[in-house]
Design a protein around this motif. Structure first.
Motif: not given
Lengths: 265, 267, 325
Positions: B4, B8, B19, B98, B101-104, C96, C101, C108, C110, C113, C117, C121-122, C124-127
C-alpha cells in the motif's frame, strides 16, 4: 548621478543583514581554496614537464586556482530571477517607466553588492589564504594592471548577466537559461581550468571570446603570466568587449522598451 | 502494508511530477541545463587528463567513472529527496504540521512530498559519463553491473543521510538550514579526484567523519583492474553499502529524536 | 457526550535570548540561556459532540498552540487532552483518521493539478474504500457546489473556491471533528456566506464537531454555539455566543468621514475611535441610527457614511474591561 549612488549605498546597507550567510560563504570558499590547491598540486606532481610546457609553475598554478575562488566572490549575482519575478507580477513595466535608466539602476545595485563583497568576502578570504598559504603577489604596475583588470572583469560579468537577465523578459523560463550561462562562464572563462590546459584549437577560440576577460586575464596578470606590452593588449581586450557588450545591451534594452510600450505593458 | 505504501508513494510522486509538467518548456530547459552542468564537470576531468594522463594512478576514464558515479547518486538524491534542504522552510511556513495530522509515518509524508525534476538532469549526465567510462574499463559482467546499481543506491543513501542530519538540526534550532551549503560544497568537490591527492587530515575527515569518500572514491576501486593503492585498508572498497545502512539508521534515529523535540515530547 | 476533554493543558516553549551583534546565529547555537514561557497556561474545557466552538483571542494568545495539541501535532508539557477517549499524541495515526484540519492560508491541495486529483490522492492517503470515496465526493461536490471547477487546476481557483476545496479535502475521510483556522480570511461576502452555510449544514447533518479560530465576528455570530476567548495562554471567557454578543458585542459603529472635525470644538455624541478622517460612533440599538445621522449631519460636513460591525478587537476590548484587566 545622485540617485544611482543612493541606490548603491542602500543596497550596501541592506546586504549587511546577512552576516551569517557571509560567514558560511567564507567557509565555503575556504573549502574550495583548499580543494583546488590540493588538486592542482597533485596534477603538477603527476604531470611531466608541465611547468615548462605551460609556462606556469606549480606554485603559480596553485595561486591561480586559489585566487579564482576569491575572484568568484565579487562577481555580480544573477539578476534573471529578480527580473522574471517582476515580469510575472507585471511590475517590470513600472521599473522601465521610472525616471531612471534601467541598466544603470541594476548596475548601481550590483556595485553595492560589489563593495560589500570586497569588504566582507574578498578581504577576509585573502587574509586567510595569505596566512595559511604563502603566495607571491604582484607589485607596482603589474598590481595596478591587475586591479584595473578585476574592475573590467566585474563589468564584463555584469553586462553578460544583464543581457541574460533581459532575455528573462522575453522568455518566461529563466532558471535553466541562467544555469546555461553560469556553466558557459565557468568553463570558457578559465575559472575551472586555465585556458592553456585546453587543447590548442579550443583555447585559440576561447581566447577571442569575452568570457576569458572575467577570470583568465586578471588571474594571469596576478601570477605574472602576462607581462610587458601584453598587459596593455589584454586590458584593451577586456575594454573593447565591455564596449561591445554595452552596445548590445543598450540595443536589447531599447528594443524591449519599445516592445513593452507597444504591448501596452 | 508495504504494498500500500509503495502504491501510495507512486501515486503522490506521480502527482508531484505532473505538477512540474504543467510547465513543459521550463521542464525541458531546466533538465537540459543541469545535464549540461553535470557534463561540464566530467569535461573538466577529461581536459586535465589530456595534459596529465594519469593522476595518482588514475587514468582519464577512471576519473570520469568516479566523478560520474557521484553525479548519478547526486541526481537520485536531488530528484527524490531534495526536500531535506527545505525542512527549515517547511517547518517555518507550517506545511510540516500537515505531515503530523495524516495517518502516515511523517517520514513517509516527507519523502513523498516532492520530486525535483532537475535531478534527472544530473542522473542523465552521470549515466552518460558512466557509460563513456565503462567502455574503456575492462571486464564488465552482469554481476558487476548489479553491484554498481547497489553502489549507486548506497551512495544516494549516504548523501541523503548527511543532508538529512544537517537538515534535522532545524528541529532543535528552528534555523540553520544554511549549513547545508558547506556540505554541498564538500560533496561536489571531494568526489571528483582520488582521495590521495588531499592531505592526511582531509583523508581522515572524508573517510571516517563525513564519509563522502564512500560515495564514489572507495567503491570505484572495486570496478578497476588495478585495485592496489586504497588508502587505510583495501577493505574500504567493499564497505559502501554497510556505511549507507549505518548512516541511514543513525539518520532515522536523529529524525525521530528531532521530531520529538519539535512536538515537545522531550527527547 | 463530551468529545473533547482538555484538563489543565500547559504548553511550555523555550525561547533563547537573542544575542546581540554579529554572528547572531552562531552565538544562538552555542548559547545556553533559555527562558521558558507558558504559551498555553492551564487551560481546561470540554466540547460536546456536534458543537461549533469559536476559539478566539489576539495573535499570539495560544490559539494555534492549543489546536496543535488537540490535533496531535504538539505534545502537552503537562495536563491531558482526550479526543473521543484517546490522547492525540499517544495514538497519532488513529487520531489523524478522526480529525480534519484546514489551515486557512495554507492549502493542502496540489497547486498545479485539477482539484479532483487532490481528492483522489487524499482518498488513497486515508485509505478510503472506493464506494465511500465516491459517495462522499459526490455529496460534497453537491453541497459545496464544486462541479463547475472540479477539473480546474487549483492555482486558477478563486480564494472562495479553493477554500471550499480545502474544506471538502479535510472532510473526505469522514472525520468526527473539524479544526478550521481562519476559514473565511480574505473572502468576499458571497464566498463567506457560502462557506458559513455549508459548515452549518454538515454540522447539522453529520453531527461533525467544529472548532474554529477566526478574527471575523460574523463567523462567530452566524456559526458558533459557543465561544472560548483566550489571551496570554489563559481562558478569559467561555460561554455561549448569545451571552458574549449580548454583553460584549451587541453594538455597531456608525462611521462617518468628516475631514474638518475638530476635537476641541466638538459637542456632539462621544467619538469612540478615530482613524484618519473617519469618526466612529457607537450605536447600541439599530433604531438609534436615523436619529444619530440627523444629529451628526447638523454638526458636521459629512463626506461618507457607513454602519460597521465591531471588529473582534473591539469585542475583545469589551471583554477586557468586563473581566477587569
Amino acid at each position: 548621478m545622485g540617485k544611482y549612488a543612493a541606490y548603491t549605498i542602500t543596497t550596501l546597507k541592506n546586504t549587511q543583514v546577512y552576516k551569517f550567510d557571509l560567514l558560511l560563504r567564507i567557509m565555503n570558499s575556504f573549502i574550495l581554496v583548499i580543494a583546488f590547491r590540493e588538486i592542482w598540486k597533485a596534477i603538477y606532481a603527476n604531470g611531466q614537464g608541465l611547468a615548462l610546457s605551460t609556462g606556469v609553475t606549480s606554485q603559480g598554478m596553485q595561486t591561480y586556482a586559489m585566487l579564482s575562488v576569491i575572484l568568484f566572490a565579487i562577481m555580480p549575482p544573477s539578476i534573471s530571477y529578480e527580473i522574471s519575478d517582476k515580469v510575472r507580477d507585471g511590475s517590470i513595466v513600472f521599473d522601465m517607466q521610472k525616471p531612471w535608466d534601467f541598466e544603470w539602476m541594476h548596475f548601481s545595485k550590483a556595485a553595492g553588492v560589489f563593495v560589500f563583497n570586497v569588504v566582507y568576502a574578498v578581504i577576509p578570504q585573502l587574509i586567510a589564504v595569505l596566512l595559511f598559504f604563502p603566495i607571491d603577489y604582484p607589485a607596482g604596475m603589474q598590481a595596478a594592471a591587475f586591479a584595473v583588470s578585476v574592475l573590467l572583469a566585474f563589468l564584463l560579468s555584469f553586462l553578460i548577466n544583464f543581457i541574460v537577465g533581459m532575455l528573462a523578459i522575453l522568455f518566461t523560463e529563466t532558471w535553466g537559461i541562467d544555469m546555461f550561462k553560469s556553466v558557459i562562464i565557468d568553463i570558457c572563462s578559465g575559472a575551472m581550468i586555465p585556458l592553456w590546459f585546453f587543447p590548442d584549437a579550443v583555447s585559440r577560440v576561447l581566447l577571442w571570446l569575452p568570457f576569458q576577460g572575467i577570470f583568465n586575464i586578471p588571474l594571469s596578470l596576478f601570477i605574472g603570466k602576462i607581462t610587458g606590452a601584453a598587459v596593455w593588449e589584454q586590458l584593451a581586450f577586456q575594454a573593447v568587449w565591455c564596449l561591445l557588450l554595452l552596445l548590445l545591451s543598450r540595443m536589447i534594452l531599447a528594443w524591449i522598451e519599445r516592445k513593452l510600450v507597444i504591448s501596452g505593458g | 502494508m508495504i504494498g500500500r505504501h509503495i502504491k501510495l508513494y507512486l501515486a503522490m510522486q506521480s502527482a508531484n511530477l505532473r505538477s512540474h509538467m504543467a510547465y513543459p518548456l521550463n521542464f525541458a530547459i531546466g533538465v537540459l541545463s543541469i545535464t549540461f552542468l553535470g557534463l561540464s564537470f566530467i569535461l573538466v576531468s577529461w581536459v586535465i587528463t589530456q595534459k596529465v594522463p594519469v593522476i595518482d594512478g588514475w587514468s582519464t576514464y577512471e576519473l570520469i567513472f568516479m566523478t560520474s558515479l557521484w553525479r548519478t547518486t547526486h541526481g537520485i538524491f536531488i530528484a527524490f529527496f531534495v526536500q531535506s534542504w527545505f525542512l527549515e522552510s517547511l517547518i517555518r511556513n507550517g506545511e510540516f504540521d500537515r505531515f503530523l495530522v495524516r495517518p502516515l509515518n511523517p517520514m513517509f509524508s516527507f519523502a513523498a512530498h516532492n520530486i525535483q525534476i532537475y535531478g534527472f538532469g544530473d542522473m542523465l549526465a552521470g549515466l552518460i559519463g558512466l557509460v563513456a567510462a565503462m567502455v574503456h574499463i575492462p571486464d564488465w559482467t552482469l554481476g558487476k553491473i548489479a553491484i554498481l546499481l547497489v553502489i549507486v543506491i548506497s551512495g544516494a543513501a549516504i548523501e541523503w543521510s548527511l543532508q538529512m542530519m544537517i537538515g534535522c538540526m532545524v528541529f532543535w534550532t528552528l534555523q540553520g538550514g544554511a549549513m547545508r551549503h558547506i556540505l554541498d560544497q564538500l560533496l561536489a568537490q571531494f568526489t571528483r579526484f582520488p582521495l590521495s591527492v588531499y592531505n592526511g587530515v582531509l583523508q581522515v575527515l572524508l573517510t571516517f567523519i563525513l564519509p563522502v569518500a564512500f560515495i564514489s572514491y572507495y567503491p570505484s576501486y572495486f570496478f578497476f583492474g588495478d585495485r592496489s593503492g586504497v588508502p587505510f585498508s583495501p577493505v574500504l572498497m567493499y564497505l559502501t553499502p554497510l556505511v549507507a545502512l549505518l548512516l541511514v539508521s543513525v539518520t532515522y534515529f536523529v529524525w525521530t529524536k528531532g521530531l520529538n523535540a519539535y512536538k515537545g515530547a522531550g527527547s | 457526550m463530551d468529545i473533547i476533554v482538555a484538563d489543565n493543558l500547559v504548553r511550555q516553549f523555550y525561547t533563547k535570548e537573542k544575542p546581540e551583534g554579529s554572528f547572531q546565529l552562531l552565538k544562538a547555537l552555542f548559547s545556553f540561556k533559555k527562558q521558558s514561557k507558558n504559551v498555553v497556561d492551564h487551560v481546561s474545557f470540554t466540547v460536546r459532540k456536534g458543537d461549533i466552538v469559536g476559539y478566539i483571542g489576539p495573535n499570539g494568545a495560544g490559539k494555534s498552540t492549543t489546536i496543535k495539541m488537540l490535533a496531535g501535532v504538539l505534545v502537552p508539557t503537562s495536563g491531558t487532552v482526550h479526543v473521543n477517549g484517546i490522547e492525540p499524541h499517544m495514538n497519532r495515526k488513529r487520531h489523524a483518521g478522526q480529525i480534519g484540519v484546514v489551515f486557512g492560508q495554507r492549502t493542502q491541495l496540489w497547486w498545479d493539478l485539477p482539484l479532483i486529483e487532490s481528492f483522489k490522492l487524499l482518498g488513497k492517503i486515508y485509505d478510503l474504500p472506493k464506494e465511500r470515496f465516491k459517495h462522499n465526493l459526490d455529496m460534497f461536490t453537491d453541497i459545496l457546489d464544486m462541479s463547475s471547477f472540479l477539473s480546474t487546476p487549483v492555482r486558477q481557483l478563486s480564494l472562495g473556491q479553493r477554500m471550499r476545496g480545502d474544506i471538502a479535502a479535510a472532510l473526505l475521510h469522514e472525520p468526527e471533528i473539524l479544526f478550521l483556522d481562519e476559514p473565511t480570511i480574505g473572502l468576499d461576502i458571497m464566498a463567506k456566506e457560502k462557506i458559513q452555510s455549508f459548515l452549518q449544514e454538515i454540522n447539522k447533518e453529520k453531527e461533525i464537531t467544529i472548532i474554529l479560530t477566526t478574527h471575523n465576528m460574523d463567523d462567530i455570530e452566524k456559526l458558533c454555539h459557543r465561544v472560548i476567548f483566550i489571551d496570554k495562554g489563559q481562558i478569559l471567557f467561555d460561554g455561549s455566543t448569545e451571552i458574549m454578543t449580548a454583553e460584549f458585542g451587541g453594538f455597531r459603529y456608525l462611521v462617518v468621514d468628516a475631514p474638518n472635525w475638530e476635537e476641541a470644538a466638538w459637542n456632539g455624541p462621544p467619538v469612540e475611535r478615530r482613524e484618519d478622517s473617519q469618526l466612529f460612533f457607537r450605536i447600541e440599538d439599530d433604531k438609534q441610527v436615523a436619529s444619530m445621522i440627523k444629529q451628526l449631519s447638523d454638526l458636521l460636513d459629512i463626506h461618507n457614511l457607513t454602519v460597521q460591525e465591531p471588529k473582534i478587537e473591539d469585542v475583545i476590548k469589551q471583554l477586557y474591561q468586563r473581566i477587569g484587566h
